[in-house]
Write a protein that holds these residues in place. Structure first.
Motif, PDB file in Angstrom:
ATOM      1  N   ALA A  20     -46.365  18.859  10.335  1.00 47.00           N
ATOM      2  CA  ALA A  20     -47.124  19.649   9.367  1.00 47.00           C
ATOM      3  C   ALA A  20     -46.195  20.248   8.315  1.00 47.00           C
ATOM      4  O   ALA A  20     -46.520  20.252   7.113  1.00 47.00           O
ATOM      5  CB  ALA A  20     -47.893  20.755  10.083  1.00 47.00           C
ATOM      6  N   PHE A  21     -45.029  20.749   8.756  1.00 43.77           N
ATOM      7  CA  PHE A  21     -44.054  21.300   7.810  1.00 43.77           C
ATOM      8  C   PHE A  21     -43.611  20.217   6.826  1.00 43.77           C
ATOM      9  O   PHE A  21     -43.452  20.469   5.623  1.00 43.77           O
ATOM     10  CB  PHE A  21     -42.822  21.845   8.536  1.00 43.77           C
ATOM     11  CG  PHE A  21     -43.089  23.030   9.413  1.00 43.77           C
ATOM     12  CD1 PHE A  21     -44.138  23.897   9.167  1.00 43.77           C
ATOM     13  CD2 PHE A  21     -42.266  23.283  10.510  1.00 43.77           C
ATOM     14  CE1 PHE A  21     -44.371  24.999   9.980  1.00 43.77           C
ATOM     15  CE2 PHE A  21     -42.490  24.379  11.324  1.00 43.77           C
ATOM     16  CZ  PHE A  21     -43.558  25.232  11.065  1.00 43.77           C
ATOM     17  N   THR A  22     -43.386  19.027   7.351  1.00 43.78           N
ATOM     18  CA  THR A  22     -42.910  17.926   6.507  1.00 43.78           C
ATOM     19  C   THR A  22     -43.933  17.575   5.432  1.00 43.78           C
ATOM     20  O   THR A  22     -43.593  17.414   4.248  1.00 43.78           O
ATOM     21  CB  THR A  22     -42.618  16.683   7.365  1.00 43.78           C
ATOM     22  OG1 THR A  22     -41.667  17.023   8.389  1.00 43.78           O
ATOM     23  CG2 THR A  22     -42.051  15.557   6.508  1.00 43.78           C
ATOM     24  N   ALA A  51     -44.004  20.345   2.951  1.00 45.84           N
ATOM     25  CA  ALA A  51     -42.780  20.330   2.143  1.00 45.84           C
ATOM     26  C   ALA A  51     -42.848  19.246   1.080  1.00 45.84           C
ATOM     27  O   ALA A  51     -42.395  19.432  -0.059  1.00 45.84           O
ATOM     28  CB  ALA A  51     -41.561  20.121   3.044  1.00 45.84           C
ATOM     29  N   MET A  52     -43.419  18.098   1.437  1.00 48.32           N
ATOM     30  CA  MET A  52     -43.572  17.009   0.470  1.00 48.32           C
ATOM     31  C   MET A  52     -44.488  17.416  -0.676  1.00 48.32           C
ATOM     32  O   MET A  52     -44.343  16.927  -1.800  1.00 48.32           O
ATOM     33  CB  MET A  52     -44.132  15.771   1.180  1.00 48.32           C
ATOM     34  CG  MET A  52     -43.152  15.111   2.142  1.00 48.32           C
ATOM     35  SD  MET A  52     -43.907  13.772   3.120  1.00 48.32           S
ATOM     36  CE  MET A  52     -44.305  12.589   1.810  1.00 48.32           C
ATOM     37  N   ASP A 100     -44.426  22.971  -0.856  1.00 45.78           N
ATOM     38  CA  ASP A 100     -44.545  24.283  -0.221  1.00 45.78           C
ATOM     39  C   ASP A 100     -43.153  24.795   0.140  1.00 45.78           C
ATOM     40  O   ASP A 100     -42.475  24.252   1.017  1.00 45.78           O
ATOM     41  CB  ASP A 100     -45.413  24.153   1.036  1.00 45.78           C
ATOM     42  CG  ASP A 100     -45.712  25.505   1.677  1.00 45.78           C
ATOM     43  OD1 ASP A 100     -44.825  26.376   1.697  1.00 45.78           O
ATOM     44  OD2 ASP A 100     -46.848  25.673   2.173  1.00 45.78           O
ATOM     45  N   VAL A 101     -42.705  25.852  -0.522  1.00 49.34           N
ATOM     46  CA  VAL A 101     -41.351  26.377  -0.332  1.00 49.34           C
ATOM     47  C   VAL A 101     -41.148  26.917   1.078  1.00 49.34           C
ATOM     48  O   VAL A 101     -40.091  26.717   1.698  1.00 49.34           O
ATOM     49  CB  VAL A 101     -41.047  27.473  -1.376  1.00 49.34           C
ATOM     50  CG1 VAL A 101     -39.683  28.107  -1.092  1.00 49.34           C
ATOM     51  CG2 VAL A 101     -41.081  26.893  -2.784  1.00 49.34           C
ATOM     52  N   GLU A 102     -42.147  27.621   1.616  1.00 47.47           N
ATOM     53  CA  GLU A 102     -42.019  28.158   2.971  1.00 47.47           C
ATOM     54  C   GLU A 102     -41.849  27.037   3.991  1.00 47.47           C
ATOM     55  O   GLU A 102     -41.020  27.123   4.909  1.00 47.47           O
ATOM     56  CB  GLU A 102     -43.242  28.999   3.329  1.00 47.47           C
ATOM     57  CG  GLU A 102     -43.133  29.647   4.712  1.00 47.47           C
ATOM     58  CD  GLU A 102     -44.339  30.516   5.054  1.00 47.47           C
ATOM     59  OE1 GLU A 102     -44.391  31.025   6.191  1.00 47.47           O
ATOM     60  OE2 GLU A 102     -45.225  30.676   4.194  1.00 47.47           O
ATOM     61  N   GLY A 143     -36.178  19.654  -0.668  1.00 50.77           N
ATOM     62  CA  GLY A 143     -36.868  19.826  -1.942  1.00 50.77           C
ATOM     63  C   GLY A 143     -37.157  18.514  -2.647  1.00 50.77           C
ATOM     64  O   GLY A 143     -37.837  18.496  -3.679  1.00 50.77           O
ATOM     65  N   MET A 144     -36.635  17.415  -2.089  1.00 48.39           N
ATOM     66  CA  MET A 144     -36.831  16.102  -2.705  1.00 48.39           C
ATOM     67  C   MET A 144     -37.786  15.218  -1.902  1.00 48.39           C
ATOM     68  O   MET A 144     -37.978  14.049  -2.234  1.00 48.39           O
ATOM     69  CB  MET A 144     -35.479  15.379  -2.829  1.00 48.39           C
ATOM     70  CG  MET A 144     -34.483  16.086  -3.722  1.00 48.39           C
ATOM     71  SD  MET A 144     -32.886  15.222  -3.745  1.00 48.39           S
ATOM     72  CE  MET A 144     -33.369  13.599  -4.352  1.00 48.39           C
TER      73      MET A 144
END
Length: 245
Positions: A96-98, A101-102, A105-107, A150-151
């Protein structure tokens, strides 16, 4: 192609294979790689010794911590103790974080960075012993990790994230080693070392009309005895014009 050059090239190919296999090769893989050279058992043992010295396990992975200095072990333990207090997430949460992040979402990117801090440590162990401290390798890896999360938006699928981040971490450590290690460690490859010694030995041998010793070659060139013997070991003691007797 000269035997010593073929030997050096094969040795590098075996090290590359080991890297793909978690820094480990089997005796059968080594023997198959060097089959064309018809090495004796003693020469094969020299190959095994060289590989272990360079953190390649024979049959099973080596303990990479054995290659660290006491100072590095102390730093590593302190660092591991520090990050051990970070939250542990399930595979579902990491997925879910991945995905978040894609999407930018900074957090989620910050949490994903924490998730992969241990991965940076594991990768850093592979690159120790190359003229830089593990502390600096971890630092470079962490910077690459923070930049990499961030990429992730450039990926097509979240399953590609771990591989992309690992590659960025490894590239950062390799770049750091290349920039900071001595020219001998960073720039000179095995084949170059062997060729240099072999060519110098051949020239002196033709002049003296016999094989030359390590001591003679060292006196007549700017090469140290240690470098000459290292080249001999790398070639499986197959430099035709040179003897250690």
């Amino acid at each position: 192609m000269k035997q010593e050059v073929l030997f050096a090239q094969t040795l590098e190919q075996v090290r590359a294979l080991a890297k793909e296999q978690g820094n480990c090769v089997s005796e059968e893989q080594v023997q198959e790689a060097f089959a064309e050279l018809n090495l004796t058992n003693d020469q094969l043992q020299l190959v095994y010794d060289y590989l272990v010295k360079h953190k390649v396990g024979i049959g099973q992975p080596v303990n990479l911590d054995d290659y660290l200095s006491d100072e590095e072990r102390n730093y590593l333990q302190d660092y591991l103790d520090e990050i051990a207090s970070l939250p542990v997430y399930t595979n579902g949460q990491i997925e879910a974080f991945t995905i978040s992040a894609m999407a930018g979402d900074v957090e989620a990117q910050n949490k994903l960075t924490e998730v992969y801090l241990n991965e940076v440590v594991e990768i850093s162990r592979i690159y120790t012993g190359q003229g830089v401290l593990i502390e600096d390798l971890i630092g470079e890896g962490n910077v690459a990790l923070a930049f990499g999360v961030g990429m992730l938006g450039s990926l097509e699928h979240h399953s590609e994230a771990k591989g992309m981040l690992a590659k960025m971490i490894m590239d950062a450590m390799e770049d750091y080693i290349a920039e900071n290690a001595s020219s001998e460690q960073a720039d000179r490859k095995v084949e170059d070392k062997v060729n240099k010694v072999a060519e110098a030995a051949k020239a002196l041998s033709e002049e003296l009309r016999r094989k030359v010793t390590v001591e003679e070659l060292a006196r007549e060139t700017k090469l140290s005895e240690a470098k000459i013997r290292e080249a001999m070991r790398m070639s499986g003691f197959q430099i035709e014009d040179l003897t250690d007797e």
